[in-house]
Design a protein around this motif. Structure first.
Motif, PDB file in Angstrom:
ATOM      1  N   GLU A   1      -1.161  -2.595   5.314  1.00  0.00           N
ATOM      2  CA  GLU A   1      -0.691  -3.927   4.924  1.00  0.00           C
ATOM      3  C   GLU A   1       0.303  -3.886   3.768  1.00  0.00           C
ATOM      4  O   GLU A   1       1.207  -4.704   3.706  1.00  0.00           O
ATOM      5  CB  GLU A   1      -1.874  -4.821   4.542  1.00  0.00           C
ATOM      6  N   ILE A   2       0.108  -2.951   2.844  1.00  0.00           N
ATOM      7  CA  ILE A   2       0.992  -2.917   1.674  1.00  0.00           C
ATOM      8  C   ILE A   2       2.026  -1.791   1.738  1.00  0.00           C
ATOM      9  O   ILE A   2       2.820  -1.632   0.821  1.00  0.00           O
ATOM     10  CB  ILE A   2       0.205  -2.861   0.349  1.00  0.00           C
ATOM     11  N   GLY A   3       1.998  -1.034   2.832  1.00  0.00           N
ATOM     12  CA  GLY A   3       3.033  -0.025   3.049  1.00  0.00           C
ATOM     13  C   GLY A   3       2.872   1.257   2.263  1.00  0.00           C
ATOM     14  O   GLY A   3       3.859   1.846   1.827  1.00  0.00           O
ATOM     15  N   VAL A   4       1.611   1.675   2.073  1.00  0.00           N
ATOM     16  CA  VAL A   4       1.346   2.949   1.404  1.00  0.00           C
ATOM     17  C   VAL A   4       0.386   3.764   2.265  1.00  0.00           C
ATOM     18  O   VAL A   4      -0.101   3.287   3.292  1.00  0.00           O
ATOM     19  CB  VAL A   4       0.743   2.740  -0.012  1.00  0.00           C
ATOM     20  N   THR A   5       0.106   4.977   1.835  1.00  0.00           N
ATOM     21  CA  THR A   5      -0.848   5.817   2.566  1.00  0.00           C
ATOM     22  C   THR A   5      -2.271   5.485   2.133  1.00  0.00           C
ATOM     23  O   THR A   5      -2.494   4.888   1.077  1.00  0.00           O
ATOM     24  CB  THR A   5      -0.597   7.313   2.291  1.00  0.00           C
ATOM     25  N   ARG A   6      -3.226   5.892   2.950  1.00  0.00           N
ATOM     26  CA  ARG A   6      -4.623   5.700   2.582  1.00  0.00           C
ATOM     27  C   ARG A   6      -4.940   6.496   1.322  1.00  0.00           C
ATOM     28  O   ARG A   6      -5.722   6.080   0.466  1.00  0.00           O
ATOM     29  CB  ARG A   6      -5.558   6.106   3.725  1.00  0.00           C
ATOM     30  N   ALA A   7      -4.296   7.643   1.177  1.00  0.00           N
ATOM     31  CA  ALA A   7      -4.490   8.453  -0.025  1.00  0.00           C
ATOM     32  C   ALA A   7      -4.020   7.698  -1.267  1.00  0.00           C
ATOM     33  O   ALA A   7      -4.626   7.808  -2.342  1.00  0.00           O
ATOM     34  CB  ALA A   7      -3.755   9.781   0.102  1.00  0.00           C
ATOM     35  N   ALA A   8      -2.962   6.914  -1.125  1.00  0.00           N
ATOM     36  CA  ALA A   8      -2.466   6.114  -2.251  1.00  0.00           C
ATOM     37  C   ALA A   8      -3.485   5.039  -2.625  1.00  0.00           C
ATOM     38  O   ALA A   8      -3.686   4.757  -3.810  1.00  0.00           O
ATOM     39  CB  ALA A   8      -1.120   5.487  -1.924  1.00  0.00           C
ATOM     40  N   VAL A   9      -4.122   4.450  -1.631  1.00  0.00           N
ATOM     41  CA  VAL A   9      -5.164   3.452  -1.903  1.00  0.00           C
ATOM     42  C   VAL A   9      -6.331   4.114  -2.626  1.00  0.00           C
ATOM     43  O   VAL A   9      -6.853   3.592  -3.608  1.00  0.00           O
ATOM     44  CB  VAL A   9      -5.633   2.750  -0.605  1.00  0.00           C
ATOM     45  N   SER A  10      -6.717   5.284  -2.163  1.00  0.00           N
ATOM     46  CA  SER A  10      -7.795   6.022  -2.812  1.00  0.00           C
ATOM     47  C   SER A  10      -7.443   6.344  -4.259  1.00  0.00           C
ATOM     48  O   SER A  10      -8.269   6.183  -5.163  1.00  0.00           O
ATOM     49  CB  SER A  10      -8.085   7.308  -2.034  1.00  0.00           C
ATOM     50  N   ALA A  11      -6.220   6.765  -4.497  1.00  0.00           N
ATOM     51  CA  ALA A  11      -5.766   7.064  -5.857  1.00  0.00           C
ATOM     52  C   ALA A  11      -5.767   5.797  -6.712  1.00  0.00           C
ATOM     53  O   ALA A  11      -6.119   5.839  -7.896  1.00  0.00           O
ATOM     54  CB  ALA A  11      -4.374   7.694  -5.830  1.00  0.00           C
ATOM     55  N   PHE A  12      -5.387   4.675  -6.124  1.00  0.00           N
ATOM     56  CA  PHE A  12      -5.403   3.404  -6.834  1.00  0.00           C
ATOM     57  C   PHE A  12      -6.827   3.069  -7.264  1.00  0.00           C
ATOM     58  O   PHE A  12      -7.064   2.665  -8.405  1.00  0.00           O
ATOM     59  CB  PHE A  12      -4.835   2.289  -5.962  1.00  0.00           C
ATOM     60  N   ILE A  13      -7.781   3.232  -6.370  1.00  0.00           N
ATOM     61  CA  ILE A  13      -9.179   2.937  -6.690  1.00  0.00           C
ATOM     62  C   ILE A  13      -9.653   3.841  -7.833  1.00  0.00           C
ATOM     63  O   ILE A  13     -10.314   3.379  -8.764  1.00  0.00           O
ATOM     64  CB  ILE A  13     -10.064   3.073  -5.438  1.00  0.00           C
ATOM     65  N   LYS A  14      -9.283   5.098  -7.782  1.00  0.00           N
ATOM     66  CA  LYS A  14      -9.649   6.015  -8.875  1.00  0.00           C
ATOM     67  C   LYS A  14      -8.997   5.585 -10.178  1.00  0.00           C
ATOM     68  O   LYS A  14      -9.610   5.658 -11.248  1.00  0.00           O
ATOM     69  CB  LYS A  14      -9.266   7.447  -8.533  1.00  0.00           C
ATOM     70  N   SER A  15      -7.760   5.093 -10.115  1.00  0.00           N
ATOM     71  CA  SER A  15      -7.074   4.663 -11.333  1.00  0.00           C
ATOM     72  C   SER A  15      -7.746   3.427 -11.931  1.00  0.00           C
ATOM     73  O   SER A  15      -7.727   3.237 -13.144  1.00  0.00           O
ATOM     74  CB  SER A  15      -5.586   4.394 -11.069  1.00  0.00           C
ATOM     75  N   LEU A  16      -8.356   2.595 -11.097  1.00  0.00           N
ATOM     76  CA  LEU A  16      -9.103   1.448 -11.606  1.00  0.00           C
ATOM     77  C   LEU A  16     -10.290   1.921 -12.438  1.00  0.00           C
ATOM     78  O   LEU A  16     -10.663   1.292 -13.418  1.00  0.00           O
ATOM     79  CB  LEU A  16      -9.613   0.569 -10.459  1.00  0.00           C
ATOM     80  N   GLN A  17     -10.871   3.051 -12.035  1.00  0.00           N
ATOM     81  CA  GLN A  17     -12.059   3.560 -12.705  1.00  0.00           C
ATOM     82  C   GLN A  17     -11.736   4.223 -14.040  1.00  0.00           C
ATOM     83  O   GLN A  17     -12.553   4.200 -14.948  1.00  0.00           O
ATOM     84  CB  GLN A  17     -12.781   4.569 -11.808  1.00  0.00           C
ATOM     85  N   VAL A  18     -10.568   4.800 -14.167  1.00  0.00           N
ATOM     86  CA  VAL A  18     -10.255   5.586 -15.369  1.00  0.00           C
ATOM     87  C   VAL A  18      -9.238   4.943 -16.293  1.00  0.00           C
ATOM     88  O   VAL A  18      -9.012   5.421 -17.392  1.00  0.00           O
ATOM     89  CB  VAL A  18      -9.767   7.007 -15.006  1.00  0.00           C
ATOM     90  N   GLY A  19      -8.602   3.893 -15.871  1.00  0.00           N
ATOM     91  CA  GLY A  19      -7.595   3.278 -16.722  1.00  0.00           C
ATOM     92  C   GLY A  19      -7.054   2.018 -16.099  1.00  0.00           C
ATOM     93  O   GLY A  19      -7.742   1.348 -15.339  1.00  0.00           O
ATOM     94  N   HIS A  20      -5.838   1.751 -16.415  1.00  0.00           N
ATOM     95  CA  HIS A  20      -5.206   0.536 -15.907  1.00  0.00           C
ATOM     96  C   HIS A  20      -3.933   0.893 -15.162  1.00  0.00           C
ATOM     97  O   HIS A  20      -2.982   1.377 -15.751  1.00  0.00           O
ATOM     98  CB  HIS A  20      -4.870  -0.407 -17.066  1.00  0.00           C
TER      99      HIS A  20
END
Length: 66
Positions: free
Chosen positions: A26-45
């Motif tokens: 939907e947002i035009g990225v890879t699933r790996a990018a979504v996973s990295a985004f979720i991890k970034s929510l956990q460790v920072g902003h």
């Protein structure tokens, strides 16, 4: 302990019936990018523009991811 931002994201995914793969498409990225985004929510902003992109796709307020 699970981060509230991650919980909010997972709830929004569930409400839409989406997987991480669907969100990525939907947002035009890879699933790996979504996973990295979720991890970034956990460790920072993540960058505010990125937060806005995810929030818009999920029909939630960007504050739910902050």
């Amino acid at each position: 302990m699970v981060d509230k931002k991650v919980v909010n994201l997972k709830i929004a995914l569930a409400k839409k019936g989406w997987t991480q793969t669907t969100l990525a498409r939907e947002i035009g990225v890879t699933r790996a990018a979504v996973s990295a985004f979720i991890k970034s929510l956990q460790v920072g902003h993540p960058h505010k523009a990125v937060l806005a992109k995810y929030a818009k796709a999920l029909d939630i307020d960007v504050k739910e991811l902050m």
